[in-house]
Design an enzyme around this catalytic site. Sequence first.
Site, PDB file in Angstrom:
ATOM      1  N   LYS A  71      80.465 -15.205 -64.071  1.00 52.47           N
ATOM      2  CA  LYS A  71      79.280 -15.658 -64.808  1.00 52.47           C
ATOM      3  C   LYS A  71      78.040 -15.654 -63.911  1.00 52.47           C
ATOM      4  O   LYS A  71      76.931 -15.401 -64.381  1.00 52.47           O
ATOM      5  CB  LYS A  71      79.529 -17.075 -65.347  1.00 52.47           C
ATOM      6  CG  LYS A  71      78.252 -17.790 -65.751  1.00 52.47           C
ATOM      7  CD  LYS A  71      78.461 -19.274 -65.888  1.00 52.47           C
ATOM      8  CE  LYS A  71      77.169 -20.021 -65.698  1.00 52.47           C
ATOM      9  NZ  LYS A  71      76.895 -20.515 -64.359  1.00 52.47           N
ATOM     10  N   ASN A  72      78.236 -15.927 -62.627  1.00 58.03           N
ATOM     11  CA  ASN A  72      77.077 -16.001 -61.738  1.00 58.03           C
ATOM     12  C   ASN A  72      76.718 -14.658 -61.098  1.00 58.03           C
ATOM     13  O   ASN A  72      75.873 -14.602 -60.216  1.00 58.03           O
ATOM     14  CB  ASN A  72      77.294 -17.092 -60.682  1.00 58.03           C
ATOM     15  CG  ASN A  72      77.224 -18.482 -61.332  1.00 58.03           C
ATOM     16  OD1 ASN A  72      76.827 -18.606 -62.498  1.00 58.03           O
ATOM     17  ND2 ASN A  72      77.614 -19.510 -60.598  1.00 58.03           N
ATOM     18  N   ARG A  76      69.140 -20.175 -67.236  1.00 59.65           N
ATOM     19  CA  ARG A  76      68.126 -20.116 -66.178  1.00 59.65           C
ATOM     20  C   ARG A  76      67.833 -18.674 -65.780  1.00 59.65           C
ATOM     21  O   ARG A  76      66.983 -18.407 -64.943  1.00 59.65           O
ATOM     22  CB  ARG A  76      68.627 -20.885 -64.951  1.00 59.65           C
ATOM     23  CG  ARG A  76      68.679 -22.371 -65.179  1.00 59.65           C
ATOM     24  CD  ARG A  76      69.129 -23.116 -63.957  1.00 59.65           C
ATOM     25  NE  ARG A  76      68.282 -22.910 -62.805  1.00 59.65           N
ATOM     26  CZ  ARG A  76      67.085 -23.470 -62.648  1.00 59.65           C
ATOM     27  NH1 ARG A  76      66.607 -24.253 -63.575  1.00 59.65           N
ATOM     28  NH2 ARG A  76      66.378 -23.240 -61.563  1.00 59.65           N
ATOM     29  N   CYS A  90      72.327 -26.130 -66.674  1.00 56.25           N
ATOM     30  CA  CYS A  90      73.026 -27.417 -66.635  1.00 56.25           C
ATOM     31  C   CYS A  90      72.159 -28.487 -65.987  1.00 56.25           C
ATOM     32  O   CYS A  90      71.471 -28.238 -64.997  1.00 56.25           O
ATOM     33  CB  CYS A  90      74.312 -27.264 -65.842  1.00 56.25           C
ATOM     34  SG  CYS A  90      75.574 -26.380 -66.737  1.00 56.25           S
ATOM     35  N   ASP A 100      80.306 -25.839 -57.326  1.00 58.37           N
ATOM     36  CA  ASP A 100      80.916 -25.676 -58.659  1.00 58.37           C
ATOM     37  C   ASP A 100      82.412 -26.001 -58.677  1.00 58.37           C
ATOM     38  O   ASP A 100      82.993 -26.198 -59.728  1.00 58.37           O
ATOM     39  CB  ASP A 100      80.706 -24.234 -59.153  1.00 58.37           C
ATOM     40  CG  ASP A 100      79.249 -23.885 -59.216  1.00 58.37           C
ATOM     41  OD1 ASP A 100      78.560 -24.373 -60.102  1.00 58.37           O
ATOM     42  OD2 ASP A 100      78.783 -23.144 -58.330  1.00 58.37           O
ATOM     43  N   VAL A 122      74.510 -29.761 -52.303  1.00 56.54           N
ATOM     44  CA  VAL A 122      73.749 -28.652 -52.918  1.00 56.54           C
ATOM     45  C   VAL A 122      72.865 -29.163 -54.064  1.00 56.54           C
ATOM     46  O   VAL A 122      71.688 -28.817 -54.151  1.00 56.54           O
ATOM     47  CB  VAL A 122      74.692 -27.519 -53.383  1.00 56.54           C
ATOM     48  CG1 VAL A 122      73.902 -26.399 -54.060  1.00 56.54           C
ATOM     49  CG2 VAL A 122      75.484 -26.977 -52.198  1.00 56.54           C
TER      50      VAL A 122
HETATM   51  N1  EPU Z   1      66.179 -25.155 -55.484  1.00 60.18           N
HETATM   52  C1  EPU Z   1      64.891 -25.600 -55.349  1.00 60.18           C
HETATM   53  N2  EPU Z   1      63.873 -24.783 -55.758  1.00 60.18           N
HETATM   54  C2  EPU Z   1      64.106 -23.543 -56.293  1.00 60.18           C
HETATM   55  C3  EPU Z   1      65.441 -23.090 -56.425  1.00 60.18           C
HETATM   56  C4  EPU Z   1      66.472 -23.927 -56.014  1.00 60.18           C
HETATM   57  O1  EPU Z   1      64.638 -26.709 -54.867  1.00 60.18           O
HETATM   58  O2  EPU Z   1      63.145 -22.849 -56.654  1.00 60.18           O
HETATM   59  C5  EPU Z   1      67.286 -26.049 -55.080  1.00 60.18           C
HETATM   60  C6  EPU Z   1      68.122 -26.485 -56.285  1.00 60.18           C
HETATM   61  O3  EPU Z   1      67.527 -27.568 -56.966  1.00 60.18           O
HETATM   62  C7  EPU Z   1      69.449 -26.835 -55.643  1.00 60.18           C
HETATM   63  C8  EPU Z   1      69.545 -25.817 -54.484  1.00 60.18           C
HETATM   64  O4  EPU Z   1      68.214 -25.344 -54.268  1.00 60.18           O
HETATM   65  O5  EPU Z   1      69.411 -28.131 -55.131  1.00 60.18           O
HETATM   66  C9  EPU Z   1      70.447 -24.642 -54.728  1.00 60.18           C
HETATM   67  O6  EPU Z   1      70.128 -24.012 -55.956  1.00 60.18           O
HETATM   68  P1  EPU Z   1      70.347 -22.451 -56.186  1.00 60.18           P
HETATM   69  O7  EPU Z   1      69.028 -21.802 -56.382  1.00 60.18           O
HETATM   70  O8  EPU Z   1      71.243 -21.929 -55.103  1.00 60.18           O
HETATM   71  O9  EPU Z   1      71.128 -22.463 -57.556  1.00 60.18           O
HETATM   72  P2  EPU Z   1      70.933 -21.506 -58.805  1.00 60.18           P
HETATM   73  O10 EPU Z   1      70.683 -20.114 -58.352  1.00 60.18           O
HETATM   74  O11 EPU Z   1      70.016 -22.121 -59.789  1.00 60.18           O
HETATM   75  C10 EPU Z   1      73.423 -20.717 -58.938  1.00 60.18           C
HETATM   76  C11 EPU Z   1      74.498 -20.816 -59.979  1.00 60.18           C
HETATM   77  C12 EPU Z   1      75.025 -22.245 -60.031  1.00 60.18           C
HETATM   78  C13 EPU Z   1      75.558 -22.598 -58.646  1.00 60.18           C
HETATM   79  C14 EPU Z   1      74.457 -22.439 -57.595  1.00 60.18           C
HETATM   80  C15 EPU Z   1      74.931 -22.704 -56.182  1.00 60.18           C
HETATM   81  C16 EPU Z   1      73.835 -19.159 -61.566  1.00 60.18           C
HETATM   82  C17 EPU Z   1      73.333 -18.843 -62.923  1.00 60.18           C
HETATM   83  N3  EPU Z   1      73.978 -20.436 -61.272  1.00 60.18           N
HETATM   84  O12 EPU Z   1      72.387 -21.578 -59.404  1.00 60.18           O
HETATM   85  O13 EPU Z   1      76.081 -22.252 -60.946  1.00 60.18           O
HETATM   86  O14 EPU Z   1      76.007 -23.936 -58.651  1.00 60.18           O
HETATM   87  O15 EPU Z   1      73.935 -21.094 -57.659  1.00 60.18           O
HETATM   88  O16 EPU Z   1      75.916 -21.806 -55.814  1.00 60.18           O
HETATM   89  O17 EPU Z   1      74.140 -18.264 -60.782  1.00 60.18           O
HETATM   90  C18 EPU Z   1      77.531 -23.157 -62.546  1.00 60.18           C
HETATM   91  O18 EPU Z   1      78.077 -22.050 -62.559  1.00 60.18           O
HETATM   92  O19 EPU Z   1      77.989 -24.171 -63.146  1.00 60.18           O
HETATM   93  C19 EPU Z   1      76.286 -23.317 -61.793  1.00 60.18           C
HETATM   94  C20 EPU Z   1      75.505 -24.373 -61.897  1.00 60.18           C
END
Ligand code: EPU
Length: 440
Positions: free
Chosen positions: A23-24, A97, A121, A311, A333
């Site tokens: 999914k990611n 997102r 989420c 996750d 995280v």
């Molecule tokens: N963050 C910021 N500012 C930003 C972007 C991120 O402060 O502009 C912070 C976030 O708030 C968080 C941290 O950085 O505290 C890490 O966030 P990240 O950007 O790595 O997460 P994401 O890309 O939004 C993806 C997965 C998540 C997974 C995380 C970490 C997708 C669609 N989602 O999220 O998956 O937990 O990476 O590996 O790829 C899930 O599958 O349930 C899920 C939430």
Amino acid sequence: MAKLLTVQGGKPLEGSVHVRGAKNLVPKAMVAALLGSEPSQLRNVPEIKDVEIVTNLLQIHGVKVDADPATGDLTLDPRDTYSAAHSEIDAYAGDSRIPILFCGPLMHQNGEAFIPDLGGCRIGDRPINYHLEVLRNFGAVVDKTPTGIHISAPRGLKGAKLTLPFPSVGATEQVLLTAVLAEGITELDNAAVEPEIHDLIAILQQMGAIITVFTDRVIRIEGVERLSGYRHRAIPDRNESASWASAALVTQGDIYVKGAAQRDLTAFLNTYRKIGGEFSVDDEGIRFWHAGHPLKPLVLETDVHPGFMTDWQQPLVVALTQAHGVSIVHETVYENRFGFTEALERMGASIQLHRECLGSSPCRFGQRNFLHSAVISGPVELKGAEINVPDLRGGFSHLIAALAAKGTSTVTGIEVINRGYEHFMDKLVGLGADVEMSER
Ligand code: EPU
């Protein structure tokens, strides 16, 4: 009418499930196809809500999407893209997102992009400041409007020297998807290096991109003028694999996860073994089971790759309620990923949340009033309860707790789980779960 799932707990989950593409990764691979001047083909695509959302978003931008859900084959033809109406983007973006990742590709294709207010989420604030900052560094102009964000590149996009404050997965993907066609060289420091990032890099390289990953979280991208299409098989979903592994432990069951890849689960498998879970790996997948011995408590910290993934934390916490002794889990995280424990407590679990960084090194959430450490005492007998699914992984965790619990549970909001778990109900039934869906 809302769906209501009734769960009779107490039966071990036994049998086999098939896990397809991550999914990611898959939605991001679909967005990457927008950068090509020829069609792309993606295989191993799961039938999940996030894929449906990205399909709709691509289609309203003129991409032809041809999907065969049974085989998991997807063809994406971006040869006739155009800007979509803001109202349409808003209507199709749903809870995802992913729309933020359309910025770079749409600016390269159409000179502009519109991003509606994002979903995803509720496991923390989930800001997009890193994304907007890197886009500005590429030369994009960002205008915040009452309905979303309008982004344009009147003078084109140029490579930049960038450093992320935290190795964010999404922001790293943003950089990759923008830099590949930007003019000149981009160097990204403190990049995320999750397996899904490497898979996206493999896709972009097939399309003609030049990307080098160094050992110290530095990624260098040499911009090229044109990209073609790709043919790629998505890596399997390591989060779904780890979820079923935890389900086997929680329900004292035995689950073969076809498609699970050991390579991407090293940190999880180490932890699984330390708790007392058993697994065996073959060419097609991994079998996970509870060997009948008491589970052992542990001290655990979530981290970016190659650490223990955030996750995986939520389903594993349910298993820790069955361990003999006190476990500590420090979430580094997301600042707010323990909300799901409230329902577990109602089911009989003993979990205290703390603001301090417990059990390991201080993280960026320490002293900031976030309940981001959990102390779990076990073993406890879980009992059935009324549950409303809070988020994807939290919802899965509640479900496996209900399946292990004594008595009946009723679960609402089950649709959230379809965002990331393919054919979830069929898989549960196939594993022998006593579940029944009704409308109310
Ligand atoms: N963050 C910021 N500012 C930003 C972007 C991120 O402060 O502009 C912070 C976030 O708030 C968080 C941290 O950085 O505290 C890490 O966030 P990240 O950007 O790595 O997460 P994401 O890309 O939004 C993806 C997965 C998540 C997974 C995380 C970490 C997708 C669609 N989602 O999220 O998956 O937990 O990476 O590996 O790829 C899930 O599958 O349930 C899920 C939430």
